[in-house]
Structures are given as C-alpha cells and as structure tokens.
Motif scaffolding. Sequence first.
Motif, PDB file in Angstrom:
ATOM      1  N   ASN A  75       0.888  -1.159   0.000  1.00 16.58           N
ATOM      2  CA  ASN A  75       0.000   0.000   0.000  1.00 16.58           C
ATOM      3  C   ASN A  75       0.926   1.209   0.000  1.00 16.58           C
ATOM      4  N   LEU A 106       2.333   4.873   0.130  1.00 17.35           N
ATOM      5  CA  LEU A 106       1.944   6.121   0.796  1.00 17.35           C
ATOM      6  C   LEU A 106       2.053   7.274  -0.192  1.00 17.35           C
ATOM      7  N   GLU A 127      15.479   1.233   6.193  1.00 15.51           N
ATOM      8  CA  GLU A 127      14.096   1.275   5.705  1.00 15.51           C
ATOM      9  C   GLU A 127      13.711  -0.123   5.230  1.00 15.51           C
ATOM     10  N   ILE A 128      12.642  -0.656   5.783  1.00 12.52           N
ATOM     11  CA  ILE A 128      12.157  -1.972   5.325  1.00 12.52           C
ATOM     12  C   ILE A 128      10.987  -1.726   4.384  1.00 12.52           C
ATOM     13  N   VAL A 185      11.671  -6.893  -0.726  1.00 12.33           N
ATOM     14  CA  VAL A 185      11.515  -8.287  -1.149  1.00 12.33           C
ATOM     15  C   VAL A 185      11.124  -8.431  -2.625  1.00 12.33           C
ATOM     16  N   ASP A 186      10.475  -7.407  -3.179  1.00 11.27           N
ATOM     17  CA  ASP A 186       9.906  -7.514  -4.526  1.00 11.27           C
ATOM     18  C   ASP A 186      10.981  -7.187  -5.578  1.00 11.27           C
ATOM     19  N   LEU A 226      10.375  -4.227  -7.861  1.00 15.65           N
ATOM     20  CA  LEU A 226      10.598  -2.926  -7.219  1.00 15.65           C
ATOM     21  C   LEU A 226      12.092  -2.667  -7.012  1.00 15.65           C
ATOM     22  N   GLY A 233      15.514  -8.849  -1.133  1.00 12.71           N
ATOM     23  CA  GLY A 233      15.205 -10.139  -0.509  1.00 12.71           C
ATOM     24  C   GLY A 233      14.331  -9.924   0.718  1.00 12.71           C
ATOM     25  N   LEU A 250       5.652  -0.058   7.115  1.00  9.82           N
ATOM     26  CA  LEU A 250       5.878  -1.508   7.129  1.00  9.82           C
ATOM     27  C   LEU A 250       4.805  -2.297   6.384  1.00  9.82           C
ATOM     28  N   TYR A 285       1.373  -7.379   7.033  1.00 10.29           N
ATOM     29  CA  TYR A 285       1.238  -8.806   7.359  1.00 10.29           C
ATOM     30  C   TYR A 285       2.374  -9.326   8.242  1.00 10.29           C
ATOM     31  N   ILE A 286       3.505  -8.582   8.292  1.00  9.75           N
ATOM     32  CA  ILE A 286       4.614  -9.023   9.160  1.00  9.75           C
ATOM     33  C   ILE A 286       5.084  -7.891  10.090  1.00  9.75           C
TER      34      ILE A 286
HETATM   35  N1  SAM Z   1       7.663   2.434   1.658  1.00 12.89           N
HETATM   36  C1  SAM Z   1       6.687   2.371   0.598  1.00 12.89           C
HETATM   37  C2  SAM Z   1       5.655   3.463   0.792  1.00 12.89           C
HETATM   38  O1  SAM Z   1       5.619   4.032   1.886  1.00 12.89           O
HETATM   39  O2  SAM Z   1       4.918   3.745  -0.135  1.00 12.89           O
HETATM   40  C3  SAM Z   1       6.008   0.983   0.519  1.00 12.89           C
HETATM   41  C4  SAM Z   1       5.343   0.493   1.767  1.00 12.89           C
HETATM   42  S1  SAM Z   1       4.398  -0.955   1.538  1.00 12.89           S
HETATM   43  C5  SAM Z   1       3.247  -0.789   2.850  1.00 12.89           C
HETATM   44  C6  SAM Z   1       5.408  -2.279   2.165  1.00 12.89           C
HETATM   45  C7  SAM Z   1       6.669  -2.596   1.370  1.00 12.89           C
HETATM   46  O3  SAM Z   1       7.344  -3.687   2.018  1.00 12.89           O
HETATM   47  C8  SAM Z   1       6.432  -3.046  -0.058  1.00 12.89           C
HETATM   48  O4  SAM Z   1       7.341  -2.399  -0.917  1.00 12.89           O
HETATM   49  C9  SAM Z   1       6.713  -4.560  -0.041  1.00 12.89           C
HETATM   50  O5  SAM Z   1       7.135  -5.099  -1.272  1.00 12.89           O
HETATM   51  C10 SAM Z   1       7.793  -4.640   1.047  1.00 12.89           C
HETATM   52  N2  SAM Z   1       7.899  -5.939   1.711  1.00 12.89           N
HETATM   53  C11 SAM Z   1       6.908  -6.834   1.985  1.00 12.89           C
HETATM   54  N3  SAM Z   1       7.382  -7.920   2.609  1.00 12.89           N
HETATM   55  C12 SAM Z   1       8.720  -7.719   2.758  1.00 12.89           C
HETATM   56  C13 SAM Z   1       9.786  -8.512   3.313  1.00 12.89           C
HETATM   57  N4  SAM Z   1       9.548  -9.715   3.845  1.00 12.89           N
HETATM   58  N5  SAM Z   1      11.038  -8.010   3.267  1.00 12.89           N
HETATM   59  C14 SAM Z   1      11.300  -6.776   2.698  1.00 12.89           C
HETATM   60  N6  SAM Z   1      10.329  -6.007   2.157  1.00 12.89           N
HETATM   61  C15 SAM Z   1       9.061  -6.452   2.188  1.00 12.89           C
END
Ligand code: SAM
Length: 271
Positions: A15, A17, A39-40, A62-63, A66, A88, A109, A112-113
């Motif tokens: 989702n 922002l 930044e995750i 992870v994607d 992206l 990853g 974040l 889901y995790i």
């Molecule tokens: N930071 C961006 C923003 O604010 O628009 C995207 C936020 S989005 C809510 C969550 C992001 O976390 C996505 O880019 C998704 O691909 C990435 N993601 C999901 N699971 C992940 C994982 N296990 N490890 C790393 N990134 C992950």
Amino acid sequence: MNSEAVVAKKKFGQNFLKDGSVLNKIIEAMPKNDNKIVEIGPGLGDLTKFLVNVKSVEAFEVDTDLCELLHKKFAKEIATKQLHINCGDVLEAWKSELVDEPYDLVANLPYYIATNIILKALADPKCQNLLVMVQLEVAQKFCANNGDRVFGSLGVITQSVGEAEIVVIVPPTAFDPQPKVDSAVMLIKKHSSRTDSGFETLLRVAFSQPRKTAIKNLSSSYNKALLAEIFDSLDLEHNLRPHQISTTDYHQLYTKLKTGSLDGRGKPKYD
Ligand code: SAM
C-alpha cells in the motif's frame, strides 16, 4: 518499468503512501542523531527519496520488480553510497542484528509481518529507535498503558525497553491502493533491548485468557501458593485482570518467581 506501471502486489502488503503531508510528518518526527537509517520495504521510493536527503540509508525490499525500479531511480544515491538496497526477505536477512552499526528503523511496514518486524527490532541491540507506520490497532497495542483495554504483552515488552507514542493517525485515503483499516505512525525510543525469554514466557501465560484474572492464568504454569504469596507481597489484588498489572509489577513478579524457583516452587510447570 516506471512507478506508474507498477501493479501493487497484495501478497507483499503493498500500500504505497501517497500523501505528502504524512511523509513530511514522518521526516519531522525522525530522531535527531547520527544513526544510519534502515528502511524496510522502500516500495516505489516515495519515503526513501526524503530519507536519503538527510541520512545514509540501508533498505530491504523483497519484490524484485521494485528492486529493479529502485536501482534505476536512485542510481546516483547508490553510486555515492548514500543508499544501499538489499533485495530479498528482510526476515531471512535478520540474524540477531540487522546491520552492524547503530540504526533507526524508519518505514511504512508491510502489515502482514509488522508485529514480527517490530519485535525483532526491539530485540536488536543495534536498533535504537523505531518510527514506523502500521495498522492503527497494532500501534495502539504497542503504545498501550496498564489499565487500557488493549494493554497486553506487546505493551509490557515495549515499556520494558523504551517509550512509545503515536505520532499521527493516517486514514486509508493516504495510500494507493487504499487499505481497509486506519493506520498510524508510531515512535518507539529504546533505552535497552529485549533479552529475557523467561519474562516473555511469563507474559504469554499471564495474558493467555485476558478476561480471566492474571493469577488464574499464571497458576496454570506456576506454583499457586507461591503466586499468592508474591501477589500479597506486591500488594496486588488477586482479582486483577492481566491488563491491570503494571510493567514494573510484572518485572517484580518475574524476579520473585525466579527466586522462588530456587526452592523449586517458582519453576514453570510446563516450559
Ligand atoms: N515504503 C513504501 C511506501 O511508503 O509507499 C512501501 C510500503 S508498503 C506498505 C510495504 C513494502 O514492504 C512493499 O514495498 C513490499 O514489497 C515490502 N515488503 C513486503 N514484505 C517484505 C519482506 N519480507 N522483506 C522486505 N520487504 C518487504
């Protein structure tokens, strides 16, 4: 591929922002220090773009689609080492420390995790502060105080290692695609890190049935008579529900149970 061509992947909790005022609030609330930023889930890089202007950033995405897009978008910052992108699953990369220098986690974040990531950051000695967007309901649990209906083990663990507050509540309209629930940016300033798994076992037992009394829940795993003695010595009523006991009292209870274990009575029955 450019940002417009990206179709959000539900399985990765994407989702994005889009509300600039929320992005500004995140930047304003960032702790003022020399720490690196982790930044995750940088996603399309909308938050990353602000972060690399103020600090050096270690990102985990992870994607792979992206990752490719981010490498193109931030070619200059990657070349100057202002940004490093790890492509990853962050949970697979995370041993006890995610990076080898002090850092602040700043991220929107993947929901889901999110709880798992926050608990790992609270345990990571290199992580000093967390400024993260999560589902509002999750933020309320981490920021709860004793007496609050939602005060549970997440609140106790957070208060044991630092202070937490909600910075801003964010409606679904701030994102594309829009999530079904409200979100919140929360700030946790750490003064230490989680270490004691025995304490967390006690919390799991104490909060196992939130409507029952704490002493009843605890007596499923710990010696009943010893618990009654400890509750009395701490001036805790026996009819208190788990959310009505403070973090300090949970720590005292744990210390006294450990001491009691010297005579064999404080040891959990099933550990
Ligand atoms: N930071 C961006 C923003 O604010 O628009 C995207 C936020 S989005 C809510 C969550 C992001 O976390 C996505 O880019 C998704 O691909 C990435 N993601 C999901 N699971 C992940 C994982 N296990 N490890 C790393 N990134 C992950």
